[in-house]
Design a protein around this motif. Sequence first.
Motif, short mmCIF file in Angstrom:
data_model
loop_
_atom_site.label_atom_id
_atom_site.label_comp_id
_atom_site.label_asym_id
_atom_site.label_seq_id
_atom_site.Cartn_x
_atom_site.Cartn_y
_atom_site.Cartn_z
N UNK A 1 0.84 -1.20 0.00
CA UNK A 1 0.00 0.00 0.00
C UNK A 1 0.88 1.25 0.00
N UNK A 2 0.63 2.16 -0.93
CA UNK A 2 1.36 3.42 -1.01
C UNK A 2 0.46 4.51 -0.42
N UNK A 3 0.75 4.89 0.81
CA UNK A 3 -0.02 5.92 1.51
C UNK A 3 0.65 7.25 1.17
N UNK A 4 0.12 7.93 0.16
CA UNK A 4 0.87 9.05 -0.42
C UNK A 4 -0.07 9.90 -1.26
N UNK B 1 2.96 -1.58 4.05
CA UNK B 1 2.54 -0.20 3.79
C UNK B 1 3.78 0.67 3.72
N UNK B 2 3.78 1.59 2.76
CA UNK B 2 4.87 2.57 2.64
C UNK B 2 4.33 3.95 2.99
N UNK C 1 0.25 -3.14 -6.12
CA UNK C 1 0.26 -1.87 -5.40
C UNK C 1 -1.15 -1.41 -5.05
N UNK C 2 -1.24 -0.60 -4.01
CA UNK C 2 -2.48 0.05 -3.63
C UNK C 2 -2.27 1.54 -3.52
N UNK D 1 5.99 4.88 -5.60
CA UNK D 1 5.47 3.60 -6.07
C UNK D 1 6.40 2.94 -7.07
N UNK D 2 7.03 3.76 -7.94
CA UNK D 2 7.97 3.21 -8.90
C UNK D 2 9.17 2.57 -8.24
#
Length: 732
Positions: A176-179, A302-303, A269-270, A238-239
Amino acid sequence: MTRNAFRMAAMAAAISTLGLGALSVPAVAGQNSDNTAARPTQDNSVALVVLNGDPLSTYVKTKPAKGKKIDFGNTNVKAYRAQLSALRNDYKAWLRANVPGAKVTGEFDIALNAVAVQLNGASLAQVSGTSMVKSAQYQALYYPSAADPDLALISAPAAWATAGGSATAGDGIRVAIVDSGIDTTHPCFADTGYPAQTQVGDRSFTNNKVIAAKVFSNRTPQRGYTAEAVGEHGTHVAGTVACNYATPAKVGNVTIPYGISGVAPRALLGNYNVFPGDLANARSEDILNALEAAYADGFDVANMSLGGGSHGAQDLLTVAVDNLDQANMVVAVANGNSGPGFSTVESPGMAARALSAGASTVPHFVGVPISAAGGSYGGATGDFGTVTAPLTAPLAVVTGSVNGLNTACSALPAGSLSGQIALITRGSCSFSTKIRNVQGAGAAAVVVSNNVAGTPIAMGTDGTAGQPTIPAYMVALEDGMSLKAAAGAATTISNTAAYFLTSSANADIMAGFSSQGPTDVDVRVKPDVVAPGVNVLSSIPHQFCSAPPCFAFFQGTSMATPHLAGSAAIVRQQHPDWSAANVRSAIVNTADWGVLKAASNGSTIVYDGNTAGAGRENLAAAVNAKVALDPVSVSFGAVPSGSGQTRSATVTLTNLSGAAQTYSLAVSPVSGSGVGFSVSTPSVTLAAGASTTVSVSANAAQGATAGGKQAVLWISSGGAPVAHAVLYTLVK
């Protein structure tokens, strides 16, 4: 937003974009700009109110077994969830009766048993004036902190090779990309060759690679934000996590001579967008909502390349991160861009069970040759102007106090640089400010010397009105010193850009901006580990270049963090039975020790755990980890100088190897006198999968000199080190 405007917001966001709402705001310094403007760290209009009762992640009857996740279909989980919901309803009824102006805007039960409250003028004391409430905090604001050389530095290809190579690296693991969103039109995220996936959220922004797209902004529902990637930051992050293997890339008109890849190129990815549209920060409740949604949607990692100011040891966002780790989600978090300086770590990177990232250099960039007095130097291009034809003019060295050069943060005499190429230094103010001042003095172009070791970086604007228009480039510190010696010489700036891969000596240098520990209350070691975070090349959305697909070099602990998140995906894929704590330990405690160098000179080895953590990560070593440590580092807290205290702590060792092992244990001092460190036993023998605890101690002599004292606990098997952990205490 324009590219430059968002980049400044993201700088503030890297320092504050992943702004959580009203929790503490650890800053995640900006990507490419030297912006030092203060940002708000707290939103006093909203609160997080924690209710009595454990959340699902830690309640004895609902917390998952080691290596498992919460089973939301389980009878006990359903029953307890209903119980928590009833308790929240009781609280909401109490709030309506006693503080009618306040309004509950969000509810949580996985990471925290809590509600978000719009105060509407009420105080924390008013909304917590019932026995149902355990604690309440204002919400903090967080900001987005930010042959592929960086993959080679962390030995990612070697890690892939242990389980099928690049074709399967990270396959099926969900990150998960929390961004600020992910641009699914980018070839890094094309889903060709991916099996059909269940997609959740707004299907306008999902495919079979990016399988979730949700937006979180409780304070602005009327603005109708979507999960679209309006800003650069989230797509870049994300990349780095999972760009498809060997994606062709260009920066401007320069073709990169290799295909770029994410650390876990086959991961899913999320997009959990907490910085939608033009929002530059997020509140605590938005980030908590995103984390809980990602967990409930089945994400493994999660990131959070974001940060804000911390508010003590019980900062609620850090508590949530710790609880999610115990519920078997690895959460990688930026340590912050507020360095150099001790105790500059931000929240939630300060969380004990976060996988917190410091940043180091990658030795490549895109730039042009700059020639003077027989020498040629690479000048990195960025967001500012460039020459359209070769420019030759006298070199004007603007003298000052930083390596003999001026920062140009104040106005320069009118006409003093007329028609010349000015040489100044990085530092103290934004690049826009210094270049604007040089332009005001009449310069034809400007060369900015880096003020730290390593390669030059792509300079970003600060988003203010009236950006300077003259050509501007950055050169490495040593090249800047060579140019300084060529004062007055005819200097030529080429208009032919190229990709520069410089000496390996420019790799593994600590970023000067990388935040440092210890944490401010319990004096814990942070960051946990360091990853590439300077000159990281990755994807950005299609609207940020004239000929998509678009790529850019960014800097920040925001850029180091996704290396750790991608690494967690690789480790989890190869070891699905390992707990989140085991995965974290594998990445942290197998890092390469003694390879990171000081930003000041690029050569002195950094052994301080509060600068470099356990070292620079080595993914090949992590996937082959033989033992896990919990915690991953040990702090004995602050010890009064005259007390002569001995303090002890326990470390749990778990055999990860699949066969019985005997581990040798030893402690080696690193820095500081007056404190002795020791371990309770010289060896332990463990069956496969078994765990035991050992005691480590710090013995502070009476009158020990003030300052940080440090040692390393070494774990060996068969005569070779297999893990290590930093031991630390602070004599005050």
